[in-house]
Design a protein around this motif. Structure first.
Motif, PDB file in Angstrom:
ATOM      1  N   LEU A  30      30.055 -21.871   2.874  1.00  0.00           N
ATOM      2  CA  LEU A  30      28.676 -21.682   2.578  1.00  0.00           C
ATOM      3  C   LEU A  30      27.839 -22.311   3.751  1.00  0.00           C
ATOM      4  O   LEU A  30      26.534 -22.456   3.765  1.00  0.00           O
ATOM      5  N   HIS A  31      28.507 -22.866   4.598  1.00  0.00           N
ATOM      6  CA  HIS A  31      27.797 -23.569   5.839  1.00  0.00           C
ATOM      7  C   HIS A  31      26.711 -24.717   5.113  1.00  0.00           C
ATOM      8  O   HIS A  31      25.305 -24.724   5.606  1.00  0.00           O
ATOM      9  N   VAL A  32      27.070 -25.682   4.313  1.00  0.00           N
ATOM     10  CA  VAL A  32      26.578 -26.593   3.704  1.00  0.00           C
ATOM     11  C   VAL A  32      27.014 -27.933   3.791  1.00  0.00           C
ATOM     12  O   VAL A  32      28.362 -27.814   4.233  1.00  0.00           O
ATOM     13  N   THR A  33      26.495 -28.996   3.731  1.00  0.00           N
ATOM     14  CA  THR A  33      27.234 -30.252   3.562  1.00  0.00           C
ATOM     15  C   THR A  33      28.285 -30.620   2.242  1.00  0.00           C
ATOM     16  O   THR A  33      27.844 -30.011   1.399  1.00  0.00           O
ATOM     17  N   PRO A  34      29.226 -31.330   2.443  1.00  0.00           N
ATOM     18  CA  PRO A  34      29.808 -31.694   1.394  1.00  0.00           C
ATOM     19  C   PRO A  34      29.291 -32.314  -0.018  1.00  0.00           C
ATOM     20  O   PRO A  34      29.419 -32.152  -1.146  1.00  0.00           O
ATOM     21  N   SER A  35      28.126 -33.178   0.698  1.00  0.00           N
ATOM     22  CA  SER A  35      27.368 -33.817  -0.276  1.00  0.00           C
ATOM     23  C   SER A  35      26.626 -32.522  -1.329  1.00  0.00           C
ATOM     24  O   SER A  35      26.092 -32.972  -2.540  1.00  0.00           O
ATOM     25  N   ALA A  36      26.090 -31.545  -0.422  1.00  0.00           N
ATOM     26  CA  ALA A  36      25.311 -30.403  -0.962  1.00  0.00           C
ATOM     27  C   ALA A  36      26.146 -29.701  -2.181  1.00  0.00           C
ATOM     28  O   ALA A  36      25.733 -29.599  -3.344  1.00  0.00           O
ATOM     29  N   VAL A  37      27.496 -29.692  -1.714  1.00  0.00           N
ATOM     30  CA  VAL A  37      28.488 -28.816  -2.889  1.00  0.00           C
ATOM     31  C   VAL A  37      28.581 -29.921  -4.020  1.00  0.00           C
ATOM     32  O   VAL A  37      28.721 -29.400  -5.314  1.00  0.00           O
ATOM     33  N   SER A  38      28.941 -31.168  -3.810  1.00  0.00           N
ATOM     34  CA  SER A  38      29.111 -32.099  -4.552  1.00  0.00           C
ATOM     35  C   SER A  38      27.695 -32.273  -5.725  1.00  0.00           C
ATOM     36  O   SER A  38      28.062 -32.213  -6.833  1.00  0.00           O
ATOM     37  N   ASN A  39      26.741 -32.360  -5.146  1.00  0.00           N
ATOM     38  CA  ASN A  39      25.620 -32.241  -6.005  1.00  0.00           C
ATOM     39  C   ASN A  39      25.348 -31.084  -6.876  1.00  0.00           C
ATOM     40  O   ASN A  39      24.960 -31.256  -8.031  1.00  0.00           O
ATOM     41  N   SER A  40      25.686 -29.857  -6.155  1.00  0.00           N
ATOM     42  CA  SER A  40      25.543 -28.792  -6.998  1.00  0.00           C
ATOM     43  C   SER A  40      26.439 -28.741  -8.078  1.00  0.00           C
ATOM     44  O   SER A  40      26.174 -28.276  -9.486  1.00  0.00           O
ATOM     45  N   LEU A  41      27.789 -29.212  -8.044  1.00  0.00           N
ATOM     46  CA  LEU A  41      28.789 -29.273  -8.969  1.00  0.00           C
ATOM     47  C   LEU A  41      28.354 -30.031 -10.106  1.00  0.00           C
ATOM     48  O   LEU A  41      28.596 -29.903 -11.305  1.00  0.00           O
ATOM     49  N   ALA A  42      27.932 -31.274  -9.818  1.00  0.00           N
ATOM     50  CA  ALA A  42      27.544 -32.211 -10.674  1.00  0.00           C
ATOM     51  C   ALA A  42      26.334 -31.782 -11.577  1.00  0.00           C
ATOM     52  O   ALA A  42      26.119 -31.923 -12.709  1.00  0.00           O
ATOM     53  N   ARG A  43      25.402 -30.922 -10.956  1.00  0.00           N
ATOM     54  CA  ARG A  43      24.221 -30.252 -11.835  1.00  0.00           C
ATOM     55  C   ARG A  43      24.945 -29.363 -12.698  1.00  0.00           C
ATOM     56  O   ARG A  43      24.446 -29.310 -13.945  1.00  0.00           O
ATOM     57  N   LEU A  44      25.747 -28.522 -12.496  1.00  0.00           N
ATOM     58  CA  LEU A  44      26.425 -27.630 -13.231  1.00  0.00           C
ATOM     59  C   LEU A  44      27.121 -28.364 -14.345  1.00  0.00           C
ATOM     60  O   LEU A  44      27.372 -27.792 -15.281  1.00  0.00           O
ATOM     61  N   ARG A  45      27.977 -29.380 -13.874  1.00  0.00           N
ATOM     62  CA  ARG A  45      28.515 -30.236 -14.938  1.00  0.00           C
ATOM     63  C   ARG A  45      27.768 -30.654 -16.032  1.00  0.00           C
ATOM     64  O   ARG A  45      28.264 -30.485 -17.330  1.00  0.00           O
ATOM     65  N   SER A  46      26.626 -31.182 -15.550  1.00  0.00           N
ATOM     66  CA  SER A  46      25.583 -31.545 -16.705  1.00  0.00           C
ATOM     67  C   SER A  46      24.915 -30.366 -17.586  1.00  0.00           C
ATOM     68  O   SER A  46      25.173 -30.557 -18.850  1.00  0.00           O
ATOM     69  N   LEU A  47      24.692 -29.307 -16.849  1.00  0.00           N
ATOM     70  CA  LEU A  47      24.076 -28.314 -17.653  1.00  0.00           C
ATOM     71  C   LEU A  47      25.199 -27.506 -18.578  1.00  0.00           C
ATOM     72  O   LEU A  47      24.894 -27.204 -19.596  1.00  0.00           O
ATOM     73  N   LEU A  48      26.530 -27.530 -17.954  1.00  0.00           N
ATOM     74  CA  LEU A  48      27.355 -26.799 -18.779  1.00  0.00           C
ATOM     75  C   LEU A  48      28.152 -27.895 -19.694  1.00  0.00           C
ATOM     76  O   LEU A  48      29.163 -27.408 -20.583  1.00  0.00           O
ATOM     77  N   GLY A  49      28.282 -28.846 -19.378  1.00  0.00           N
ATOM     78  CA  GLY A  49      29.019 -30.069 -20.450  1.00  0.00           C
ATOM     79  C   GLY A  49      30.501 -29.751 -20.229  1.00  0.00           C
ATOM     80  O   GLY A  49      31.353 -29.972 -21.202  1.00  0.00           O
ATOM     81  N   ASP A  50      30.820 -29.721 -18.804  1.00  0.00           N
ATOM     82  CA  ASP A  50      32.316 -29.338 -18.367  1.00  0.00           C
ATOM     83  C   ASP A  50      32.671 -30.010 -16.973  1.00  0.00           C
ATOM     84  O   ASP A  50      31.639 -29.787 -16.301  1.00  0.00           O
ATOM     85  N   PRO A  51      33.623 -30.495 -16.913  1.00  0.00           N
ATOM     86  CA  PRO A  51      33.912 -31.122 -15.293  1.00  0.00           C
ATOM     87  C   PRO A  51      34.067 -29.958 -14.500  1.00  0.00           C
ATOM     88  O   PRO A  51      34.056 -30.098 -13.537  1.00  0.00           O
ATOM     89  N   LEU A  52      34.628 -28.827 -15.010  1.00  0.00           N
ATOM     90  CA  LEU A  52      34.551 -27.561 -14.162  1.00  0.00           C
ATOM     91  C   LEU A  52      35.669 -27.426 -13.321  1.00  0.00           C
ATOM     92  O   LEU A  52      36.431 -26.444 -13.362  1.00  0.00           O
TER      93      LEU A  52
END
Length: 80
Positions: A30-52
């Motif tokens: 994706l050509h992004v930083t590790p923190s960008a992926v981590s933050n994206s996953l955290a937002r999705l976890r919160s929205l979907l209510g699942d650790p993913l």
């Protein structure tokens, strides 16, 4: 949860992480930083209510919920 609450970029990150089975490889793809992926996953976890994803050795394994979303997510993104 409404679809309008989800940033489509978050879904692209999730699809890449699930396809690569690695956050490091997803970052490179994706050509992004590790923190960008981590933050994206955290937002999705919160929205979907699942650790993913769950860490497993040097990679990750999708949760059953994430695994069930993966095929539809891939189709939807390819159609967009």
């Amino acid at each position: 949860m409404s679809l309008s609450q989800i940033d489509l970029n978050l879904l692209l990150v999730l699809d890449t992480v699930l396809s690569e089975r690695s956050v490091v490889r997803a970052v490179q793809h994706l050509h992004v930083t590790p923190s960008a992926v981590s933050n994206s996953l955290a937002r999705l976890r919160s929205l979907l209510g699942d650790p993913l994803v769950i860490r497993s050795g040097r990679g990750i394994v999708p949760t059953p919920h994430a695994a069930s979303l993966a095929p539809a997510l891939k189709r939807a993104l390819s159609e967009l």
